[in-house]
Design an enzyme around this catalytic site. Structure first.
Site, short mmCIF file in Angstrom:
data_model
loop_
_atom_site.label_atom_id
_atom_site.label_comp_id
_atom_site.label_asym_id
_atom_site.label_seq_id
_atom_site.Cartn_x
_atom_site.Cartn_y
_atom_site.Cartn_z
N ASP A 162 -38.71 33.15 7.49
CA ASP A 162 -39.65 33.89 6.96
C ASP A 162 -38.25 35.95 7.01
OD1 ASP A 162 -41.41 35.78 8.41
OD2 ASP A 162 -40.37 35.41 10.06
N ARG B 186 -47.38 33.21 3.16
CA ARG B 186 -48.42 33.93 4.21
C ARG B 186 -48.47 35.13 3.27
NH1 ARG B 186 -46.39 34.81 9.40
NH2 ARG B 186 -46.87 36.42 8.67
N LYS C 51 -40.44 26.99 7.21
CA LYS C 51 -40.65 28.16 7.61
C LYS C 51 -40.07 29.13 7.55
CE LYS C 51 -43.23 31.86 10.47
NZ LYS C 51 -44.34 31.85 11.52
N GLY D 143 -46.99 39.11 2.02
CA GLY D 143 -47.83 39.55 1.31
C GLY D 143 -47.16 40.82 0.40
N ASP E 15 -48.94 39.40 10.11
CA ASP E 15 -48.77 38.94 11.57
C ASP E 15 -50.68 39.25 12.16
OD1 ASP E 15 -46.95 38.39 11.15
OD2 ASP E 15 -45.93 38.41 13.75
N ASP F 34 -41.36 27.71 16.11
CA ASP F 34 -40.53 29.20 15.73
C ASP F 34 -39.74 29.97 15.93
OD1 ASP F 34 -41.68 31.81 14.32
OD2 ASP F 34 -43.22 30.89 13.78
N ASP F 35 -39.41 31.12 15.54
CA ASP F 35 -38.29 32.08 16.18
C ASP F 35 -37.95 31.60 17.83
OD1 ASP F 35 -35.94 33.88 15.78
OD2 ASP F 35 -37.59 35.22 15.42
#
Ligand code: GLA
Length: 370
Positions: free
Chosen positions: A142, A196, A140, A180, A200, A56-57
């Site tokens: 984001d 998603r 992913k 969402g 989170d 991830d990040d």
């Protein structure tokens, strides 16, 4: 078909959130990612079906290289993405990478991560080509406030990367994350493998319930190759008790949710490992019976989420009995299931007599019916 079943793996993000909920950037290193990948194999999770290691990040160098390609941080990720991917592939696993469609990654936005032009905005094709060249298997992507920071609109922006991946001939699972915000379930199934559905998930009971509640209306939208993603697992993290961990895993299974572990695989307890690796629960998650789970019974704090099972599974439905409340609850199985139905407790494999059963506070039971 990519992601014909809900993808399973481990993602680095939840593991590196410290108690202040800020990214633990210094701990995000190649060495640590490889240790997690090895642990995924050694613990038996890989054999149980977990296959992606998603970085991830916070892996990025401050700047792109002279060709405009994303680079890894020189000290924390000395082998570069390609070097890391090769090592992950060498373990028999697949590799996922994080990027954002705008200018700022979420860690730049919220955790003072240092860098310029780390996002893929106007660099979609060069990034897609780099991912292919490095052997990345999963992206992913984001959102991270790109509507506010860059004036972007979600659907066409996410579509742009889908098209870049296509142009680059990528065989890459496309996992998007806009929390969402813009009803992704209505457009993402066309060109994404998972989206998603919430912001989170945090490792505590109120956040778990809030996330579960946001899934209520989403059952018509997922299907093989295109999954609702209620976020990565927090099992084994934070304040979640073992009963709460069980509830988390069972609900994700009836939702056919992607199962992305987010705990420290090098130090997990046997209980956590056994829950994550349970073949019966995983079989429910991976089985497609035509629709993901939805609420089929509600009585105060007691709820049942059920989904149909495929014919090949030999079962009719999978149901999670969930006690959201603070005291023991009673489910009358005679009232809930038809008389002829036989029930099996997925955890123990034992058959369950159809009387009234007690369920402790914050606990859950996963039942298969036939
Ligand atoms: C957002 C996402 C998380 C994670 C972080 C990284 O908060 O929702 O899953 O990717 O960004 O900064």
């Amino acid at each position: 078909m990519l992601a014909a079943q809900p993808p399973m793996g481990w993602n680095s993000w939840n593991r590196f959130l410290n108690s202040n909920l800020r990214a633990d950037i210094a701990a995000t290193t190649e060495k640590e990612i490889l240790a997690q990948a090895k642990a995924m194999v050694d613990s038996g999770l890989a054999a149980a079906g977990y296959e992606y290691i998603v970085l991830d990040d916070c892996y990025q160098a401050k700047r792109r290289d002279h060709l405009g390609r994303i680079q890894t941080h020189p000290h924390r990720f000395p082998s570069g993405i390609k070097g890391l991917v090769d090592q992950i592939h060498g373990l028999g696993l697949k590799f996922g990478l994080y990027s954002v469609p705008g200018t700022l990654t979420c860690a730049q936005q919220y955790d003072d991560y240092n860098g310029d032009d780390l996002g893929s905005l106007n660099r979609e094709l060069i990034d897609a080509e780099s991912f292919v060249e490095w052997g990345v298997d999963y992206l992913k992507y984001d959102w991270c406030r790109a509507h506010l920071n860059d004036g972007l609109i979600a659907e066409p922006t996410f579509r742009k990367m889908a098209e870049a991946l296509k142009t680059a001939n990528a065989d890459i699972v496309y996992s998007i994350s806009e929390y969402g915000l813009f009803e992704p379930h209505k457009w993402a199934p066309e060109f994404c493998n998972m989206w998603r559905t919430t912001d989170d998930l945090m490792p505590n009971w109120p956040s778990l319930l809030r996330t579960i509640d946001l899934q209520r209306k989403l059952y018509p939208y997922s299907k093989p190759g295109a999954w609702n993603d209620p976020d990565m697992l927090q099992i084994g993290n934070g304040e979640l008790s073992m009963a709460e961990n069980r509830a988390h895993m069972y609900v994700w299974a009836v939702l056919n949710a992607p199962l992305m572990a987010g705990n420290d695989l090098t130090r997990m307890s046997d209980e956590v490992r056994d829950l994550l690796a349970h073949p019966g629960i995983i079989a429910v998650d991976q089985d497609w019976g035509g629709q993901q789970g939805k609420v089929t019974f509600a009585d105060g704090d007691l709820e049942i989420w059920s989904k149909p099972m495929s014919q090949e599974s030999g079962f009719k439905t999978a149901s999670v009995l969930l006690n959201r409340g603070e005291t023991t609850g009673k489910f009358d199985l005679n009232r809930i299931f038809e008389t002829s139905t036989e029930l099996q407790d997925v955890w123990s494999g034992d058959s369950v007599a159809k009387g009234a059963i007690d369920l402790a506070a914050h606990d859950a039971l996963l039942l298969l019916s036939r």
